[in-house]
Write an enzyme that holds these catalytic residues in place. Sequence first.
Site, short mmCIF file in Angstrom:
data_model
loop_
_atom_site.label_atom_id
_atom_site.label_comp_id
_atom_site.label_asym_id
_atom_site.label_seq_id
_atom_site.Cartn_x
_atom_site.Cartn_y
_atom_site.Cartn_z
N HIS A 1 2.81 25.90 -15.29
CA HIS A 1 1.95 24.86 -15.15
C HIS A 1 3.05 23.65 -14.82
CE1 HIS A 1 -1.27 27.36 -15.08
NE2 HIS A 1 -1.84 26.95 -13.97
N ASP B 1 1.36 33.03 -7.70
CA ASP B 1 1.16 32.39 -8.14
C ASP B 1 1.35 30.78 -7.09
OD1 ASP B 1 -0.89 30.58 -9.34
OD2 ASP B 1 0.72 31.62 -11.71
#
Length: 604
Positions: free
Chosen positions: A251, A324
């Site tokens: 992330h 993702d």
Amino acid sequence: MHTSRRTLLAATAGAAAVVAVGGGPALAEDDDTGRPDDKRLRALISRMTLEEKVGQLFVMRVYGHSATAPDQADIDANLKEIGVRDAAELIAKYRVGGIIYFGWAHNTRDPHQIADLSNGIQKASLAQPRGLPVLISTDQEHGIVARVGRPATLFPGAMALGAGGSRTDARTAGRIGGAELRAMGVRQDYAPVADVNVNPANPVIGVRSFGADPQAVAGMVAAQVKGYQSAGVAATSKHFPGHGDTETDSHYGFPVIEHTEAQWAELDAPPFRAAIAAGIDSIMTAHIMVPALDPSGDPATLSRPILTGILRERLGYDGVVVTDSLGMEGVRTKYGDDRVPVLALKAGVDQLLNPPKLDVAWNAVLQAVRGGELTEARLDESILRVLRLKAKLGLLKDPYVTRRGVDRVVGIPSHLKAADRIAERTTTLLVNSGGLLPLSRRTHRSVLVVGADPASPSGTTGPPTTVLGAALTELGFTATVLSTGTAPTEATIAKAVAAAQGVDAVLVGTYNVTAASSQRTLVNRLLATGRPVVALAIRNPYDVAQLPDVKAYLAAYSWTDVELRAAVRVLAGRADPVGELPVPVQKADKPTEVLYPVGHGLRY
């Protein structure tokens, strides 16, 4: 249900475009192989404009509890981030093929609202010319990652299920969790995690993985895939080619996995192979670099050697590949947001998930086709996979859900009981010196509950100390609760020590304890009072290595209500500890040596 379906379909302008092609039979009819009829789906694709084709490839977030009447703050957020007011405008402008639900986007307040939002999205999409149903998805992994909370049923997460070791339980959790999602209009779940957590320092996977043994993880992944998909929800194994051995969170950074090709085949590949063998509907890519599989320095999400060469050709997978989130740092470090979606499609991706700026990504794909970098045939290939999945899930026949369906399925007593029973079978007893556990009300009636109170996973009551105290009280103990946090101060520790003086036992919830953590100071000071101290690892089981003097230590693998309550039933002797470590715990002072191996778990 059928009355409601007919009413909704009749009221929906564009429904006919979906239900029939040229007035012929229903689109979703299967051919003789039992597979959705490609001929009909190709006919549908041939009628789309280029803009509609580009839209079908995107799965986008949108703020709001309603498709047409969100709160003003959500309208403002949508205008700022996407340039539309609500989900209906998002669909009209970009013709997106999918929408992802998040708690923070206010999509998941309660089951009836979620069902209404899903119906509103479908209605808005089918009202468009050549309108198609939307594939609605979410991250409902259970455990510490869940977007739909109470009163829906929440199950133990992957590592807890790994500790339970029962494929039947894993399959049951998938089947029930899937049935509840489907009742609310969510037909694609970004679960189960197929990563093998071989690195205790992994900041992003950890307890979201079933464990450290590739074959055990493979068995659990296959069971969950079958569970979800038997309920009519697409399962998604993630994060290909394997995110289990990293110390960087994708992330916020760009992890590099240094496994050799042989190590990858032995450690990371088995769960994905098992998922494919189980008939997995979709696979999610990882924003990680694996130089042994692709030396270019590109993340796997943008790697043709990994997604086409390995996943499609070597592993023989022909289902949907979804990225993702494209807003994550791991995929944005090397290329701009305009290049990422184009390169992902060139690599072999079918669905582009949650780009930071949809207009940039959408226009980039459109221009890549117009400029000849991508062919329209390449888009058609991915759209066909997405439509096959929509047809398989029944979206082309009936995309709507009903409130009655929600009431019949979501959070019903039999589901909640199943979750409680499964959770009991996951609790692991790591240490029990001198037979301190099970705690008896006769000898240890008054219990002080202290410990970390991390933000409660979606939709659970929390905070953990309160849940533990309430569970003890329910079993006839007298519980006092004092939240000490993940980094207790000297003053907080002194308060806890003072509170411990008048009780028969202390229960401490530990959370990711490190060598430098003041949680260690707290526990050691409590031990020094002479009161019996029971510790419960509420996230990673590795905590036990940092606190060698604790006489009784349990692992719950998560701080959701269902797992905490089950752990209390175990420590009070209302249930036997049967869970076994699915990961090894290394010694704190000698990380190369194993303190507790995979399979360790004590009994009463």
